[in-house]
Design a protein around this motif. Structure first.
Motif, PDB file in Angstrom:
ATOM      1  N   TRP A  79      17.450 -15.523  -4.050  1.00 56.12           N
ATOM      2  CA  TRP A  79      16.648 -14.737  -3.101  1.00 56.12           C
ATOM      3  C   TRP A  79      17.495 -13.760  -2.271  1.00 56.12           C
ATOM      4  CZ3 TRP A  79      11.349 -14.885  -2.758  1.00 56.12           C
ATOM      5  CH2 TRP A  79      10.714 -15.909  -3.462  1.00 56.12           C
ATOM      6  N   LEU A 122      15.450 -11.489  -0.029  1.00 52.86           N
ATOM      7  CA  LEU A 122      15.000 -12.000   1.266  1.00 52.86           C
ATOM      8  C   LEU A 122      15.971 -11.597   2.366  1.00 52.86           C
ATOM      9  CD1 LEU A 122      13.268 -13.841   3.109  1.00 52.86           C
ATOM     10  CD2 LEU A 122      14.661 -15.768   2.315  1.00 52.86           C
ATOM     11  N   GLY A 137      15.678  -8.085   3.197  1.00 55.75           N
ATOM     12  CA  GLY A 137      14.534  -7.921   4.089  1.00 55.75           C
ATOM     13  C   GLY A 137      14.870  -8.202   5.535  1.00 55.75           C
ATOM     14  N   GLY A 181       6.199  -8.928   7.993  1.00 58.03           N
ATOM     15  CA  GLY A 181       5.540  -8.134   6.958  1.00 58.03           C
ATOM     16  C   GLY A 181       6.523  -7.232   6.235  1.00 58.03           C
ATOM     17  N   CYS A 186       8.448  -9.163   3.579  1.00 54.79           N
ATOM     18  CA  CYS A 186       7.675  -9.333   2.337  1.00 54.79           C
ATOM     19  C   CYS A 186       7.662  -8.050   1.525  1.00 54.79           C
ATOM     20  CB  CYS A 186       6.243  -9.767   2.668  1.00 54.79           C
ATOM     21  SG  CYS A 186       6.112 -11.385   3.430  1.00 54.79           S
ATOM     22  N   TRP A 187       7.456  -6.925   2.200  1.00 51.72           N
ATOM     23  CA  TRP A 187       7.448  -5.623   1.527  1.00 51.72           C
ATOM     24  C   TRP A 187       8.803  -5.345   0.886  1.00 51.72           C
ATOM     25  CZ3 TRP A 187       9.213  -0.686   4.069  1.00 51.72           C
ATOM     26  CH2 TRP A 187       8.944   0.429   3.285  1.00 51.72           C
ATOM     27  N   ILE A 236      11.159  -7.502  -0.105  1.00 51.16           N
ATOM     28  CA  ILE A 236      11.371  -8.357  -1.287  1.00 51.16           C
ATOM     29  C   ILE A 236      10.633  -7.766  -2.481  1.00 51.16           C
ATOM     30  CG2 ILE A 236      11.004 -10.642  -2.303  1.00 51.16           C
ATOM     31  CD1 ILE A 236      11.125 -11.782   0.556  1.00 51.16           C
ATOM     32  N   GLY A 237       9.423  -7.261  -2.251  1.00 52.95           N
ATOM     33  CA  GLY A 237       8.645  -6.681  -3.330  1.00 52.95           C
ATOM     34  C   GLY A 237       9.302  -5.465  -3.944  1.00 52.95           C
ATOM     35  N   LEU A 250       3.409 -11.062  -2.480  1.00 51.36           N
ATOM     36  CA  LEU A 250       4.282 -10.462  -1.469  1.00 51.36           C
ATOM     37  C   LEU A 250       3.613  -9.268  -0.788  1.00 51.36           C
ATOM     38  CD1 LEU A 250       7.604 -10.640  -3.484  1.00 51.36           C
ATOM     39  CD2 LEU A 250       7.204 -11.762  -1.276  1.00 51.36           C
ATOM     40  N   TYR A 251       3.034  -8.379  -1.573  1.00 51.72           N
ATOM     41  CA  TYR A 251       2.400  -7.194  -1.000  1.00 51.72           C
ATOM     42  C   TYR A 251       1.141  -7.563  -0.213  1.00 51.72           C
ATOM     43  CZ  TYR A 251       5.446  -3.905  -3.537  1.00 51.72           C
ATOM     44  OH  TYR A 251       6.515  -3.162  -3.994  1.00 51.72           O
ATOM     45  N   LEU A 276       0.735 -10.429   1.449  1.00 49.93           N
ATOM     46  CA  LEU A 276       1.248 -10.971   2.702  1.00 49.93           C
ATOM     47  C   LEU A 276       1.692  -9.852   3.645  1.00 49.93           C
ATOM     48  CD1 LEU A 276       3.347 -14.067   1.548  1.00 49.93           C
ATOM     49  CD2 LEU A 276       1.349 -14.099   3.059  1.00 49.93           C
ATOM     50  N   ALA A 277       2.395  -8.861   3.094  1.00 51.48           N
ATOM     51  CA  ALA A 277       2.832  -7.732   3.914  1.00 51.48           C
ATOM     52  C   ALA A 277       1.638  -7.023   4.538  1.00 51.48           C
ATOM     53  CB  ALA A 277       3.649  -6.756   3.069  1.00 51.48           C
TER      54      ALA A 277
END
Length: 315
Positions: free
Chosen positions: A163, A166, A169, A197, A200-201, A203-204, A240-241, A243-244
């Protein structure tokens, strides 16, 4: 001598025939490539959380527009610190970069600059970033200094965890805290929700980016969410998106934002869904194109927040 006199040509994944390669003196080009000046997407991605946060702070304060001086400072700081971060990353990753097709032509592994020259350049960029930081209030200065922790540890994470995105991020979303702190001298639930948020963005979009290198990464032992998710990348991106989007919506709600802010978030969500639908994880060129399209996403969300501030101040 600080400036390199050796220029062995552009980096493999750099923008071709950019002003860095056509306008700058040969001795400066390797440093511009270290800072990725020919690839503005990096500082846009670092800048957007700052500008989003400043815009939501304007909404919460009842101002018609975000503080323009703050926006300028964040822009200069993002360019300087993104360049410093890339330089630091290249110093740490020189052995890995030398083994990866896309990165072996970067300035340090290609012999265009030495590690010592790169470190001097890193310090110069960091000093510029510090000069920007001290223009803010004391709380923001302390918060900005704290951001160096995730920045410092990020390059090592690809060696120890699946990760690393992460941890990128954690670093790249820090501006979500800074924009609000610069306005109010404190934090609240809105910037925290915006920060999570943003993680999450990040990481995506960086998972999409990492799919360019997954074969080489597997050979040299570099870990990433692209390798972790593999054929399940699209479902992971949806989560992920989503959640963001939810977290950005909650951040706007706690800032007492109106319909324009939520319209921007919704339009941005449509853009993110387009990325997922068209994504081909085995097409490196397309992965890079979709990664870069996140600058457009940033503009969409920012426009919604600014429009909401304008509308709210007029009511």
């Amino acid at each position: 001598m600080f400036f390199s006199t050796r220029d062995t040509g552009p980096v493999a994944d750099a923008v071709k025939q950019h002003w860095v390669d056509t306008k700058l003196p040969a001795g400066m080009r390797p440093y511009a490539r270290l800072a990725r000046w020919e690839r503005p997407i990096g500082w846009w991605l670092l800048l957007w959380p700052c500008w989003w946060s400043a815009a939501l702070a304007a909404v919460a304060a009842g101002n018609a527009i975000p503080n323009v001086w703050h926006l300028v400072l964040f822009f200069v700081g993002a360019v300087a610190m993104r360049g410093a971060g890339c330089t630091y990353n290249d110093i740490v990753d020189v052995d890995i970069d030398a083994k990866v097709e896309r990165t072996r032509s970067r300035p340090i592994p290609a012999g265009q600059v030495t590690k010592t020259q790169a470190r001097i350049f890193l310090i110069a960029q960091a000093l510029l970033g510090f000069l920007v930081l001290i223009q803010f209030n004391m709380f923001s200065i302390a918060l900005g200094i704290a951001s160096l922790v995730p920045v410092a540890i990020y390059p090592f994470m690809k060696r120890v965890t699946d990760w690393p995105q992460l941890f990128l991020g954690f670093a790249f979303s820090w501006g979500a805290l800074m924009g609000w702190a610069a306005e109010f001298g404190s934090l609240a639930l809105t910037p925290l929700l915006l920060y999570f948020g943003g993680i999450c963005w990040t990481i995506g979009y960086d998972t999409i980016y990492a799919h360019q290198d997954k074969e080489d990464d597997a050979l040299v032992g570099v870990r990433s969410t692209a390798r972790l998710f593999g054929s399940h990348t699209k479902p992971a991106l949806i989560v992920l998106y989503a959640l963001a989007t939810v977290l950005f919506g909650l951040a706007a709600a706690f800032a007492d934002a109106g319909p324009a802010a939520f319209a921007g978030i919704l339009a941005g969500a449509i853009h993110l869904m387009w990325q997922v639908i068209v994504l081909n994880i085995d097409d490196g060129d397309q992965c890079l194109k979709l990664f870069r399209s996140n600058s457009t996403y940033g503009w969409i969300v920012f426009a919604g927040f600014v429009a909401d501030a304008l509308i709210g101040s007029a009511l």
